[in-house]
Motif scaffolding. Sequence first.
Motif, PDB file in Angstrom:
ATOM      1  N   ALA A  43       1.017  -1.399  -0.151  1.00 22.90           N
ATOM      2  CA  ALA A  43      -0.020   0.100  -0.061  1.00 22.90           C
ATOM      3  C   ALA A  43       0.959   1.391   0.040  1.00 22.90           C
ATOM      4  CB  ALA A  43      -0.966  -0.198   1.184  1.00 22.90           C
ATOM      5  N   VAL A  44       2.035   1.281   0.778  1.00 22.82           N
ATOM      6  CA  VAL A  44       2.996   2.532   0.828  1.00 22.82           C
ATOM      7  C   VAL A  44       3.556   2.599  -0.445  1.00 22.82           C
ATOM      8  CG1 VAL A  44       5.066   3.245   1.753  1.00 22.82           C
ATOM      9  CG2 VAL A  44       3.162   2.216   3.216  1.00 22.82           C
ATOM     10  N   GLN A  45       3.621   1.554  -1.222  1.00 23.61           N
ATOM     11  CA  GLN A  45       4.286   1.523  -2.705  1.00 23.61           C
ATOM     12  C   GLN A  45       3.437   2.253  -3.833  1.00 23.61           C
ATOM     13  OE1 GLN A  45       6.441  -2.076  -3.462  1.00 23.61           O
ATOM     14  NE2 GLN A  45       7.761  -1.726  -1.675  1.00 23.61           N
ATOM     15  N   GLY A  46       1.966   2.339  -3.240  1.00 29.59           N
ATOM     16  CA  GLY A  46       1.151   2.746  -4.268  1.00 29.59           C
ATOM     17  C   GLY A  46      -0.039   1.693  -4.527  1.00 29.59           C
ATOM     18  N   ASN A  47      -0.070   0.569  -4.078  1.00 23.11           N
ATOM     19  CA  ASN A  47      -1.010  -0.535  -4.423  1.00 23.11           C
ATOM     20  C   ASN A  47      -2.065  -0.488  -3.300  1.00 23.11           C
ATOM     21  OD1 ASN A  47      -2.482  -2.926  -5.291  1.00 23.11           O
ATOM     22  ND2 ASN A  47      -0.942  -4.328  -4.481  1.00 23.11           N
ATOM     23  N   ARG A  48      -3.173   0.547  -3.592  1.00 23.98           N
ATOM     24  CA  ARG A  48      -4.257   0.561  -2.849  1.00 23.98           C
ATOM     25  C   ARG A  48      -5.613   0.109  -3.087  1.00 23.98           C
ATOM     26  NH1 ARG A  48      -2.124   6.483  -0.588  1.00 23.98           N
ATOM     27  NH2 ARG A  48      -0.123   5.588  -0.176  1.00 23.98           N
ATOM     28  N   THR A  49      -5.945  -0.507  -4.124  1.00 20.84           N
ATOM     29  CA  THR A  49      -7.200  -1.211  -4.710  1.00 20.84           C
ATOM     30  C   THR A  49      -7.340  -2.335  -3.694  1.00 20.84           C
ATOM     31  OG1 THR A  49      -6.417  -2.333  -6.258  1.00 20.84           O
ATOM     32  CG2 THR A  49      -6.970  -0.222  -6.815  1.00 20.84           C
ATOM     33  N   LEU A  50      -8.583  -2.781  -3.588  1.00 18.06           N
ATOM     34  CA  LEU A  50      -8.984  -3.790  -2.871  1.00 18.06           C
ATOM     35  C   LEU A  50      -8.553  -5.253  -3.807  1.00 18.06           C
ATOM     36  CD1 LEU A  50     -10.334  -5.449  -0.764  1.00 18.06           C
ATOM     37  CD2 LEU A  50     -12.492  -5.040  -1.616  1.00 18.06           C
ATOM     38  N   SER A  51      -8.604  -5.242  -4.983  1.00 16.87           N
ATOM     39  CA  SER A  51      -8.422  -6.402  -5.993  1.00 16.87           C
ATOM     40  C   SER A  51      -6.872  -6.319  -6.072  1.00 16.87           C
ATOM     41  CB  SER A  51      -8.985  -6.132  -7.304  1.00 16.87           C
ATOM     42  OG  SER A  51      -8.517  -5.095  -7.876  1.00 16.87           O
ATOM     43  N   GLY A  52      -6.100  -5.359  -5.846  1.00 19.53           N
ATOM     44  CA  GLY A  52      -4.687  -5.605  -5.835  1.00 19.53           C
ATOM     45  C   GLY A  52      -4.202  -5.705  -4.483  1.00 19.53           C
ATOM     46  N   LEU A  53      -4.703  -5.656  -3.388  1.00 20.81           N
ATOM     47  CA  LEU A  53      -4.446  -6.035  -2.169  1.00 20.81           C
ATOM     48  C   LEU A  53      -4.758  -7.379  -1.759  1.00 20.81           C
ATOM     49  CD1 LEU A  53      -5.055  -2.418  -0.110  1.00 20.81           C
ATOM     50  CD2 LEU A  53      -2.936  -3.272  -0.695  1.00 20.81           C
ATOM     51  N   ALA A  54      -5.783  -7.779  -2.269  1.00 17.89           N
ATOM     52  CA  ALA A  54      -6.286  -9.037  -2.068  1.00 17.89           C
ATOM     53  C   ALA A  54      -5.335 -10.050  -2.778  1.00 17.89           C
ATOM     54  CB  ALA A  54      -7.560  -9.199  -2.576  1.00 17.89           C
ATOM     55  N   GLU A  55      -4.833  -9.778  -3.977  1.00 14.42           N
ATOM     56  CA  GLU A  55      -3.815 -10.598  -4.485  1.00 14.42           C
ATOM     57  C   GLU A  55      -2.730 -10.568  -3.712  1.00 14.42           C
ATOM     58  OE1 GLU A  55      -1.303 -10.321  -8.772  1.00 14.42           O
ATOM     59  OE2 GLU A  55      -3.448  -9.780  -8.721  1.00 14.42           O
ATOM     60  N   ILE A  56      -2.255  -9.535  -3.325  1.00 13.66           N
ATOM     61  CA  ILE A  56      -0.957  -9.528  -2.527  1.00 13.66           C
ATOM     62  C   ILE A  56      -1.069 -10.393  -1.198  1.00 13.66           C
ATOM     63  CG2 ILE A  56       0.503  -8.286  -0.804  1.00 13.66           C
ATOM     64  CD1 ILE A  56       1.268  -7.816  -3.910  1.00 13.66           C
ATOM     65  N   ALA A  57      -2.376 -10.224  -0.460  1.00 16.13           N
ATOM     66  CA  ALA A  57      -2.516 -11.011   0.634  1.00 16.13           C
ATOM     67  C   ALA A  57      -2.586 -12.469   0.402  1.00 16.13           C
ATOM     68  CB  ALA A  57      -3.933 -10.457   1.179  1.00 16.13           C
ATOM     69  N   ARG A  58      -3.268 -13.047  -0.735  1.00 17.29           N
ATOM     70  CA  ARG A  58      -3.323 -14.468  -1.169  1.00 17.29           C
ATOM     71  C   ARG A  58      -1.932 -14.985  -1.423  1.00 17.29           C
ATOM     72  NH1 ARG A  58      -7.979 -12.606  -3.956  1.00 17.29           N
ATOM     73  NH2 ARG A  58      -6.934 -12.192  -5.721  1.00 17.29           N
ATOM     74  N   ALA A  59      -1.155 -14.232  -1.947  1.00 19.49           N
ATOM     75  CA  ALA A  59       0.168 -14.630  -2.190  1.00 19.49           C
ATOM     76  C   ALA A  59       0.921 -14.716  -0.907  1.00 19.49           C
ATOM     77  CB  ALA A  59       0.918 -13.770  -3.205  1.00 19.49           C
ATOM     78  N   ALA A  60       0.899 -13.706  -0.002  1.00 19.78           N
ATOM     79  CA  ALA A  60       1.482 -13.752   1.232  1.00 19.78           C
ATOM     80  C   ALA A  60       1.168 -14.981   2.132  1.00 19.78           C
ATOM     81  CB  ALA A  60       1.374 -12.462   1.971  1.00 19.78           C
TER      82      ALA A  60
END
Length: 69
Positions: A43-60
Amino acid sequence: MKALDDRTMANLDVALEEACRSLPHGGDHEIRREIAQKLLDSAVQGNRTLSGLAEIARAALAEAIKKSA
């Protein structure tokens, strides 16, 4: 660190909760912390959409599960 707006904070919360929903009791503290940190970094790097963050969360989550296995 740049301050995050309310919408981004809400998106972070939803992404974390959705990712951890499949874990027993919502996941342990360590896994949730790892996912939350990756979400916050993104998010700090600019990824602030729900879909983008959800993708990061699933990968993490996948990475954390793999690491703990």
